[in-house]
Each structure stands twice: as C-alpha cells, then as structure tokens.
Design a protein around this motif. Structure first.
Motif, PDB file in Angstrom:
ATOM      1  N   LEU A  77      -2.831  -5.814  13.538  1.00 22.48           N
ATOM      2  CA  LEU A  77      -1.509  -6.391  13.307  1.00 22.48           C
ATOM      3  C   LEU A  77      -1.578  -7.682  12.503  1.00 22.48           C
ATOM      4  CD1 LEU A  77       0.138  -5.817  16.815  1.00 22.48           C
ATOM      5  CD2 LEU A  77       0.452  -4.478  14.718  1.00 22.48           C
ATOM      6  N   ASP A  78      -2.765  -8.248  12.386  1.00 19.62           N
ATOM      7  CA  ASP A  78      -2.949  -9.486  11.623  1.00 19.62           C
ATOM      8  C   ASP A  78      -4.218  -9.348  10.795  1.00 19.62           C
ATOM      9  OD1 ASP A  78      -2.650 -12.007  10.628  1.00 19.62           O
ATOM     10  OD2 ASP A  78      -3.431 -13.036  12.403  1.00 19.62           O
ATOM     11  N   LEU A  79      -4.133  -8.551   9.772  1.00 22.88           N
ATOM     12  CA  LEU A  79      -5.295  -8.252   8.940  1.00 22.88           C
ATOM     13  C   LEU A  79      -5.558  -9.373   7.948  1.00 22.88           C
ATOM     14  CD1 LEU A  79      -4.572  -4.488   8.184  1.00 22.88           C
ATOM     15  CD2 LEU A  79      -6.343  -5.393   9.695  1.00 22.88           C
ATOM     16  N   PRO A  80      -6.789  -9.525   7.526  1.00 23.23           N
ATOM     17  CA  PRO A  80      -7.100 -10.552   6.519  1.00 23.23           C
ATOM     18  C   PRO A  80      -6.476 -10.204   5.170  1.00 23.23           C
ATOM     19  CG  PRO A  80      -9.029  -9.196   6.974  1.00 23.23           C
ATOM     20  CD  PRO A  80      -8.010  -8.829   8.004  1.00 23.23           C
ATOM     21  N   ASP A  81      -6.360 -11.209   4.330  1.00 20.75           N
ATOM     22  CA  ASP A  81      -5.731 -11.012   3.024  1.00 20.75           C
ATOM     23  C   ASP A  81      -6.521 -10.055   2.140  1.00 20.75           C
ATOM     24  OD1 ASP A  81      -3.750 -12.765   3.794  1.00 20.75           O
ATOM     25  OD2 ASP A  81      -4.736 -14.518   2.892  1.00 20.75           O
ATOM     26  N   GLY A  82      -7.812  -9.986   2.333  1.00 24.08           N
ATOM     27  CA  GLY A  82      -8.632  -9.114   1.495  1.00 24.08           C
ATOM     28  C   GLY A  82      -8.582  -7.646   1.879  1.00 24.08           C
ATOM     29  N   PHE A  83      -7.933  -7.322   2.996  1.00 22.08           N
ATOM     30  CA  PHE A  83      -7.870  -5.933   3.440  1.00 22.08           C
ATOM     31  C   PHE A  83      -6.821  -5.180   2.619  1.00 22.08           C
ATOM     32  CE2 PHE A  83      -6.583  -2.387   6.094  1.00 22.08           C
ATOM     33  CZ  PHE A  83      -7.782  -1.922   6.590  1.00 22.08           C
ATOM     34  N   ARG A  84      -7.194  -4.073   2.042  1.00 24.64           N
ATOM     35  CA  ARG A  84      -6.300  -3.267   1.233  1.00 24.64           C
ATOM     36  C   ARG A  84      -6.137  -1.875   1.856  1.00 24.64           C
ATOM     37  NH1 ARG A  84      -5.255  -7.457  -0.126  1.00 24.64           N
ATOM     38  NH2 ARG A  84      -5.348  -8.463  -2.194  1.00 24.64           N
ATOM     39  N   VAL A  85      -4.896  -1.457   1.948  1.00 24.41           N
ATOM     40  CA  VAL A  85      -4.604  -0.117   2.460  1.00 24.41           C
ATOM     41  C   VAL A  85      -4.552   0.848   1.277  1.00 24.41           C
ATOM     42  CG1 VAL A  85      -2.974   1.310   3.748  1.00 24.41           C
ATOM     43  CG2 VAL A  85      -3.286  -1.099   4.371  1.00 24.41           C
ATOM     44  N   PRO A  86      -5.473   1.799   1.188  1.00 23.52           N
ATOM     45  CA  PRO A  86      -5.525   2.683   0.012  1.00 23.52           C
ATOM     46  C   PRO A  86      -4.345   3.649  -0.036  1.00 23.52           C
ATOM     47  CG  PRO A  86      -7.088   3.409   1.671  1.00 23.52           C
ATOM     48  CD  PRO A  86      -6.521   2.109   2.169  1.00 23.52           C
ATOM     49  N   GLU A  87      -4.048   4.104  -1.238  1.00 23.48           N
ATOM     50  CA  GLU A  87      -2.990   5.085  -1.436  1.00 23.48           C
ATOM     51  C   GLU A  87      -3.577   6.496  -1.362  1.00 23.48           C
ATOM     52  OE1 GLU A  87       0.173   4.508  -1.785  1.00 23.48           O
ATOM     53  OE2 GLU A  87       0.119   2.311  -1.936  1.00 23.48           O
ATOM     54  N   GLY A  88      -2.755   7.438  -0.917  1.00 23.76           N
ATOM     55  CA  GLY A  88      -3.162   8.834  -0.898  1.00 23.76           C
ATOM     56  C   GLY A  88      -4.070   9.230   0.240  1.00 23.76           C
ATOM     57  N   VAL A  89      -4.246   8.367   1.242  1.00 21.67           N
ATOM     58  CA  VAL A  89      -5.061   8.670   2.414  1.00 21.67           C
ATOM     59  C   VAL A  89      -4.125   8.854   3.607  1.00 21.67           C
ATOM     60  CG1 VAL A  89      -6.934   7.911   3.916  1.00 21.67           C
ATOM     61  CG2 VAL A  89      -6.954   7.299   1.493  1.00 21.67           C
TER      62      VAL A  89
END
Length: 238
Positions: A77-89
C-alpha cells in the motif's frame, strides 16, 4: 478359363492408382468448395492453438515474476517511488485496480478510522472481483472459435458427403445402365469431405482440451493471487 477371362476387366479397373488428388477431382463443385473451407478452418485452428499456447505460457511467466517482485516489498500500500507496475501482466492489473480502489475511498466527516478502513477494504475486494472476471475473459479469448471448429467441422464434412452422394446417385439414375464403376468415383469423392472434416476436428479437439485445461489452471492461480492480495491489503490496513 474364368481367371483368364477376368484379367482384361482387372486391367481396366486398375488403370489409375486412387489418391487424394483423384478423389478431389471426382468431387462435385460443392464438395470442392467445402474442402477448401475446411482447409481454411484447419489453418485458423492451428493458428489459434499455437498462438494461445505461447500466450498462456508467456502470461504465466510474467505473473510469477510480478508475484515474486511483489513479495519482496515490505508494504504493497506504500510502495517506493522506483517500483513500477508493468502493463499487460494479469497479476499487475489486479494489483493496480485493487490499490487504486483502496485509496479512492476518502474519509468523510464523522467516519471513524475503522469504518474508513472497512470501506477501503471492501472497495479493494470488489475491484479484485471485477479484475478477475475481466482477466478470465482475456484468458478464454479465441477459445470460442476453436470450439466452433471442433463441433462444426465434422458436420460440414458430412454435408459435403451427403451432397456428393446425392449428385452421384442422381447422375446414375439418368443413365440407361448403372454399374458400380459409374457410381464409385462420385461416392469416393463425396466421402473425401467427411475425411477432411475429421482431419480438421480431431487435432482441434485435442488442442481445445489442452488449452481449456491450461486456461482453467491459470484462472485458478489468478483467483488464488487475488485472495492472497486481499488478505495482505487487509493485514496492512489494520
């Protein structure tokens, strides 16, 4: 002698070796059109089977990779700024929808913290249910075309056979004399459409069952991930 007298007849009837090309040329126009249509159906079926197999394998690999990446985070719920959620997964789509629905609920005057947390958890769970349904439809995409080919190809071939046999008997009926040599070419050409229908349907039914089994497995894994994600969101909210 009877044996010697039968040799000329055998020589006449065995002048040409039977084969698929011969049977195809002996088919009527409707039968030839149906065989071309079945060839097209076969091409579509094999394209779907190979494409869907590679697609499901790729999605499963991407899902497992994102799941492992998510486990390494201390808080989802509080992810770091560098975390990216990929598309198409698919797993990433579930996670994105759940977290966005969670933070979309804002506190109102008079609401306590427990009531706000309960509302956020409920919205996140509802978002997960909708996301699972949508991703399940994506998993099952194009399967309806393969199922249609499995069930329709044999009947399409049978239509060509019945039509060809009807034409063959109709042509013989117009002649003064009828023999098996006159009837056999039309019947053999007509039966070719049934063979073609079975050659399309048999591999398709095995491929469909294989893909259906893999799809059900991926949907089950998707539901399990959604359940574990909902539990983790609830635990981190308390």
């Amino acid at each position: 002698m009877p044996f010697a007298s039968s040799l000329p007849i055998l020589a006449q009837t065995t002048g040409a070796e039977p084969g698929l090309v011969t049977y195809f040329t002996q088919s009527n126009l409707a039968g030839q059109i149906i065989i071309f249509a079945l060839a097209l159906f076969s091409l579509v079926a094999w394209t779907i089977m190979f494409g869907k197999t590679f697609e499901l394998r790729k999605l499963r690999t991407l899902n497992l990779g994102f799941q492992e990446k998510l486990r390494e985070q201390r808080s989802i719920l509080d992810l770091p700024d560098g975390f990216r959620v990929p598309e198409g997964v698919p797993y990433a789509e579930l996670f994105r929808d759940a977290v966005e629905a969670y933070w979309r609920v804002e506190g109102r005057r008079g609401d306590g913290d427990d009531r706000l947390i309960a509302a956020r958890i409920e919205h996140a769970e509802n978002a997960l249910q909708r996301a699972v349904a949508n991703q399940s439809l994506e998993y099952e995409s194009n399967m309806v075309f393969l199922a249609t080919i499995v069930s329709g190809a044999p009947f399409f071939g049978l239509l060509g056979t019945v039509w060809g046999v009807m034409d063959a008997f109709g042509a013989v009926a117009l002649r003064a004399e009828a023999s098996i040599q006159m009837l056999a070419p039309g019947v053999s050409g007509a039966l070719l459409t049934t063979v073609a229908g079975l050659l399309v349907a048999i591999p398709s039914v095995f491929g469909y069952n294989y893909l259906l089994s893999n799809t059900k497995q991926l949907i089950t894994e998707l539901e399990n991930f959604a359940s574990s994600l909902a539990d983790r969101i609830e635990l981190e909210s308390r």
